[in-house]
Write a protein that holds these residues in place. Structure first.
Motif, PDB file in Angstrom:
ATOM      1  N   ASN A 302       9.462 -19.245 -20.929  1.00  0.00           N
ATOM      2  CA  ASN A 302      10.497 -20.206 -21.305  1.00  0.00           C
ATOM      3  C   ASN A 302       9.889 -21.430 -22.009  1.00  0.00           C
ATOM      4  O   ASN A 302       8.672 -21.488 -22.247  1.00  0.00           O
ATOM      5  CB  ASN A 302      11.350 -20.595 -20.096  1.00  0.00           C
ATOM      6  N   GLU A 303      10.709 -22.402 -22.314  1.00  0.00           N
ATOM      7  CA  GLU A 303      10.283 -23.544 -23.128  1.00  0.00           C
ATOM      8  C   GLU A 303       9.161 -24.350 -22.483  1.00  0.00           C
ATOM      9  O   GLU A 303       8.409 -25.057 -23.171  1.00  0.00           O
ATOM     10  CB  GLU A 303      11.480 -24.448 -23.423  1.00  0.00           C
ATOM     11  N   ARG A 304       9.001 -24.241 -21.171  1.00  0.00           N
ATOM     12  CA  ARG A 304       7.935 -24.982 -20.489  1.00  0.00           C
ATOM     13  C   ARG A 304       6.538 -24.450 -20.841  1.00  0.00           C
ATOM     14  O   ARG A 304       5.534 -25.099 -20.549  1.00  0.00           O
ATOM     15  CB  ARG A 304       8.156 -24.931 -18.976  1.00  0.00           C
ATOM     16  N   TYR A 305       6.489 -23.253 -21.444  1.00  0.00           N
ATOM     17  CA  TYR A 305       5.193 -22.684 -21.816  1.00  0.00           C
ATOM     18  C   TYR A 305       4.810 -23.036 -23.256  1.00  0.00           C
ATOM     19  O   TYR A 305       3.884 -22.462 -23.827  1.00  0.00           O
ATOM     20  CB  TYR A 305       5.183 -21.167 -21.629  1.00  0.00           C
ATOM     21  N   GLY A 306       5.532 -23.979 -23.846  1.00  0.00           N
ATOM     22  CA  GLY A 306       5.182 -24.454 -25.178  1.00  0.00           C
ATOM     23  C   GLY A 306       5.219 -23.358 -26.227  1.00  0.00           C
ATOM     24  O   GLY A 306       6.218 -22.654 -26.380  1.00  0.00           O
ATOM     25  N   ARG A 307       4.121 -23.199 -26.946  1.00  0.00           N
ATOM     26  CA  ARG A 307       4.109 -22.256 -28.068  1.00  0.00           C
ATOM     27  C   ARG A 307       4.213 -20.796 -27.642  1.00  0.00           C
ATOM     28  O   ARG A 307       4.411 -19.914 -28.480  1.00  0.00           O
ATOM     29  CB  ARG A 307       2.847 -22.443 -28.911  1.00  0.00           C
ATOM     30  N   TYR A 308       4.076 -20.522 -26.343  1.00  0.00           N
ATOM     31  CA  TYR A 308       4.241 -19.149 -25.864  1.00  0.00           C
ATOM     32  C   TYR A 308       5.706 -18.795 -25.589  1.00  0.00           C
ATOM     33  O   TYR A 308       6.009 -17.644 -25.271  1.00  0.00           O
ATOM     34  CB  TYR A 308       3.421 -18.927 -24.597  1.00  0.00           C
TER      35      TYR A 308
END
Length: 351
Positions: A302-308
């Motif tokens: 999800n968005e908390r993993y940044g570019r992942y």
């Protein structure tokens, strides 16, 4: 290559329809036997002629399991074998026992010769070459094992097939069907005992990738359309399809597309190489609670993993909960072993 089996006791009409279905699925070889105790020989010959006619029209090969008992059952002399099998329209003979090497060679002029893979040794190979056989032209077929706990073990099958492969033989083995089982035991008809309750695609890949098997035959009467389609997807397009046992109501738009594992294979997870690109404009919110990820869990960052964010993965071992990772679903338990065949750039999809 994928082959199938039919049994004359199932009736001519059912078997003719079965042949058409197998032809549509790309099956080239169908196995049957002329000395099954539960079958009535008085009903088989006319049925066999209709079956071989249909198969020859479809460009398919019927492999018949025969032995010296076959001649007793059908009241024919061994010297009449060539004419007898030619009249039936048979194209391939699996000679179980009761034939000399010279008789095998003589029959090979008209039929493809298939031998019992469990009985071949150095002496057999030398005798076959002595009567003029090129071993690379001979197919050897393993038995199937109807009774539970009697199928072959992995170590034995590997050593046996490594020997046969080194000698140049073409190797066949059986997997179970996942629909209608053959009686009287109804416990599946595998060569490898470990495959008796295995996912059919896994069993197919295990034999062809790990045991030198050139052609896999389905021993049972029927295989489900779903499993046939999955096998066909692999044979035609090298796609490993993974059936799920649970999934979220809301899934990313690319979830059911064909994914490709990254070329740099991760130790702990399968990674969809294109997912982050496809979903780069999507906002993937974290779920309210992070959940543990046992083996076979399908996830998305999800968005908390940044570019992942947007990367779809499948866990190859148990992993802890992580608030940066959302759970999308889980694959079925018997499909988990398929993850071992997802290597660099392997294509996979979810069902």
């Amino acid at each position: 290559m994928l082959g199938a089996s039919l049994y004359l006791a199932e009736g001519t009409e059912k078997n003719l329809a079965f042949i058409d279905r197998m032809h549509d699925a790309g099956v080239q070889t169908i196995f049957t036997s002329m000395h099954i105790p539960e079958e009535d020989p008085s009903d088989t010959l006319d049925s066999l002629k209709q079956i071989t006619k249909k198969m020859n029209e479809n460009g398919m090969e019927l492999m018949i399991d025969v032995s010296s008992d076959t001649f007793n059952i059908y009241n024919i002399k061994k010297e009449e074998a060539k004419e007898f099998f030619a009249d039936l329209g048979v194209s391939s003979l699996r000679m179980d026992y009761g034939f000399s090497y010279s008789e095998m060679k003589e029959l090979s002029e008209n039929f493809k010769v298939v031998l019992n893979a469990s009985t071949i040794n150095d002496e057999t190979s030398q005798e076959l070459e002595a009567v003029g056989f090129d071993l690379s032209e001979i197919t050897v077929c393993h038995n199937f094992y109807p009774r539970e706990n009697t199928g072959l073990g992995r170590e034995f099958l590997y050593e046996r097939n490594a020997y046969l492969h080194d000698k140049g033989y073409q190797i066949q083995a059986f997997i179970v069907g996942d629909k209608e089982k053959r009686g009287p035991i109804y416990a599946g008809l595998p060569t490898l005992e470990e495959h008796r309750h295995a996912d059919p695609l896994y069993a197919y890949l295990d034999l062809t990738k790990n045991f030198f098997v050139d052609e896999v035959l389905v021993g049972d009467i029927e295989m489900s359309e779903n499993s046939l389609k999955r096998l066909e997807d692999w044979m035609k397009d090298d796609i490993i399809s993974l059936p799920m046992k649970e999934w979220n109501e809301e899934l990313p738009k690319n979830f059911y597309e064909v994914h490709v594992n990254r070329p740099d294979v991760a130790e702990d997870v399968v990674r969809s190489s294109q997912s982050r690109i496809v979903l780069k404009d999507e906002v993937i919110k974290p779920l309210l609670a992070a959940i543990e990820r046992p083996v076979g869990t399908i996830t998305i960052d999800n968005e908390r993993y940044g570019r992942y964010a947007g990367e779809i993965q499948i866990t190859k071992r148990d992993l802890p909960a992580d608030e940066r990772i959302n759970i999308l679903g889980r694959i079925k338990k018997d499909a988990v072993p398929l993850l071992s065949f997802i290597q660099a750039r392997t294509k996979f999809t979810f069902l």
